[in-house]
Every structure is written in C-alpha cells, then in structure tokens.
Design a protein around this motif. Structure first.
Motif, mmCIF file in Angstrom:
data_model
loop_
_atom_site.group_PDB
_atom_site.id
_atom_site.type_symbol
_atom_site.label_atom_id
_atom_site.label_comp_id
_atom_site.label_asym_id
_atom_site.label_seq_id
_atom_site.Cartn_x
_atom_site.Cartn_y
_atom_site.Cartn_z
ATOM 1 N N VAL A 108 37.982 54.344 43.106
ATOM 2 C CA VAL A 108 36.672 53.679 42.412
ATOM 3 C C VAL A 108 37.052 52.105 42.684
ATOM 4 C CG1 VAL A 108 35.545 53.205 40.093
ATOM 5 C CG2 VAL A 108 36.194 55.566 40.787
ATOM 6 N N VAL A 109 38.339 51.827 42.481
ATOM 7 C CA VAL A 109 38.675 50.362 42.580
ATOM 8 C C VAL A 109 38.295 49.821 43.870
ATOM 9 C CG1 VAL A 109 40.390 48.569 42.559
ATOM 10 C CG2 VAL A 109 40.141 50.207 40.518
ATOM 11 N N ILE A 110 38.840 50.627 44.787
ATOM 12 C CA ILE A 110 38.446 50.420 46.425
ATOM 13 C C ILE A 110 37.001 50.211 46.563
ATOM 14 C CG2 ILE A 110 38.350 50.993 48.848
ATOM 15 C CD1 ILE A 110 41.314 52.403 48.059
ATOM 16 N N ILE A 111 36.099 51.065 46.004
ATOM 17 C CA ILE A 111 34.674 51.022 46.137
ATOM 18 C C ILE A 111 34.453 49.730 45.455
ATOM 19 C CG2 ILE A 111 32.411 51.927 45.434
ATOM 20 C CD1 ILE A 111 33.898 54.528 46.004
ATOM 21 N N PHE A 114 34.436 46.192 47.292
ATOM 22 C CA PHE A 114 33.246 46.234 48.446
ATOM 23 C C PHE A 114 32.165 45.241 47.605
ATOM 24 C CE2 PHE A 114 35.440 49.659 50.723
ATOM 25 C CZ PHE A 114 35.764 48.758 51.701
ATOM 26 N N LEU A 115 32.153 45.220 46.384
ATOM 27 C CA LEU A 115 30.933 44.715 45.550
ATOM 28 C C LEU A 115 31.090 43.191 45.828
ATOM 29 C CD1 LEU A 115 30.554 46.640 42.569
ATOM 30 C CD2 LEU A 115 29.134 46.859 44.807
ATOM 31 N N ASN A 119 33.750 39.241 39.771
ATOM 32 C CA ASN A 119 34.093 39.424 38.237
ATOM 33 C C ASN A 119 34.122 41.023 38.134
ATOM 34 O OD1 ASN A 119 33.819 36.813 37.201
ATOM 35 N ND2 ASN A 119 31.729 36.926 36.743
ATOM 36 N N VAL A 120 33.370 41.842 39.008
ATOM 37 C CA VAL A 120 33.562 43.324 38.868
ATOM 38 C C VAL A 120 34.575 43.497 39.548
ATOM 39 C CG1 VAL A 120 32.473 45.390 39.812
ATOM 40 C CG2 VAL A 120 30.991 43.391 38.656
ATOM 41 N N GLN A 121 35.097 42.974 40.758
ATOM 42 C CA GLN A 121 36.346 43.211 41.519
ATOM 43 C C GLN A 121 37.671 42.983 40.375
ATOM 44 O OE1 GLN A 121 36.276 40.813 44.913
ATOM 45 N NE2 GLN A 121 34.558 41.839 45.827
#
Length: 190
Positions: A108-111, A114-115, A119-121
């Motif tokens: 999930v963190v790898i996906i 890619f965003l 902030n989401v990363q």
C-alpha cells in the motif's frame, strides 16, 4: 573291455536324493566376473538417461516439498526440527501477529508513493514506520511469551533459544509460512 555304467533305477534314485555339497555350481572364472561387472560409465542413450535422472530428481524434490509443507520431521531443515520448534510454530500459528499485516501494508505504501501529493506519501511512510515499531514490539513480547511457555512445558534446562525463530515466523504471512500451519487460530498448544 570297456566298462559301461549300469543305469539301474536304484542308482539314479540314490544320486538324485543325495544332498548337494558346497554351492552346487562351478566357481566363475576371473574373466567371467570381470565381464559381469562391466557396464558403461555413460549410458548408450544419453538423452533417455538424462530424462530419467531428471524425473527421479523431480520426484524426490516433490516428495521433500510436500513432506516439509506438512511438517514431517524427516524433510524439515535442521532449524525447524524438534518438539520445541514444533511447539513454537504451533503457538505462533495459533495467535494473530501484527507482523502478518506488514507485507500488505508495504505494498500500500509503495502504491502511495506513486501519487503526486507529497502529504499522502509522507503519511504513508509515517504509518509504515509506526507499524514497524508495533510489529517489533509484538515480536519481542512474543519471544518472552514463548520462552515462558517452553520453560513451563519442557523444563528450565531444556529450553532452546527460540525468540528469533518465533519472531521471524510471526512476521511472515500465514499462508506463506513453511512448514504450513498445523493449527487453527486460537488453538494454542498445551
């Protein structure tokens, strides 16, 4: 005058009734023994010999893989053998460990990386590190629990060092553990 053997019925019967002395056959000569031992070092049909050797090796590997997955002591690696290791495996497999969720969380963190939103990363990475800490604390707690249970079951002097073994098994996905889990969740060994 030449002597002719008399072939009376009584002489033939006595000859067949006598027990044979020795091995009952002539000793083979050295040449005969050498000829019997001779066999080619390489088969005449090399392709067929190679196929047969591969099939035999594959059969042995399959047998060992199935035996290891089922927990058969003969096929287990040395690190997994013995009643204490079996107890640890059953204890770890019976409980839920936070480490089981670690690998799916990493995906999930790898996906999330890619965003485009940083902030989401960042939130994904912080959540992953927080979960690492929780999983490590759970593994340490599991090590103390397993050691205490082993001392109660096998005695103080017969306890091996199994904390690392228990922690590594707890960090794996349940379906990917080898040997395969032999107990259901909640069915703790006695």
């Amino acid at each position: 005058m030449a002597k002719t053997p008399s072939s009376t019925p009584s002489t033939v019967e006595t000859a067949s009734e006598q027990p044979t002395v020795g091995k009952g056959r002539p000793t083979p000569t050295r040449r005969e023994k050498e000829e019997a031992r001779k066999r080619p070092l390489v088969s005449n049909d090399r392709a067929e010999a190679r196929r047969k050797a591969r099939a035999d090796a594959q059969l042995q590997r399959d047998k060992a893989r199935i035996g290891m997955a089922n927990g058969d002591e003969r096929y287990l690696p040395i690190r997994d053998r013995g009643p204490q290791k079996r107890y640890v495996r059953d204890y770890v497999d019976a409980r839920f460990s936070f480490g089981e969720i670690l690998i799916p969380l990493m995906f999930v963190v790898i996906i999330l990386t890619f965003l485009p939103d940083p902030n989401v990363q960042a939130i994904g990475l912080i959540a992953l590190w927080a979960f690492f800490i929780v999983a490590a604390a759970d593994a340490v707690l599991l090590g103390f629990q397993v050691t205490r249970k082993l001392k109660a079951k096998f005695g103080e002097d017969r306890v091996e060092k199994v904390r690392w073994y228990a922690a590594m098994r707890a960090l794996q996905l349940r379906m990917m553990r080898l040997p395969k889990p032999q107990v259901r969740r909640g069915a703790y060994p006695e």
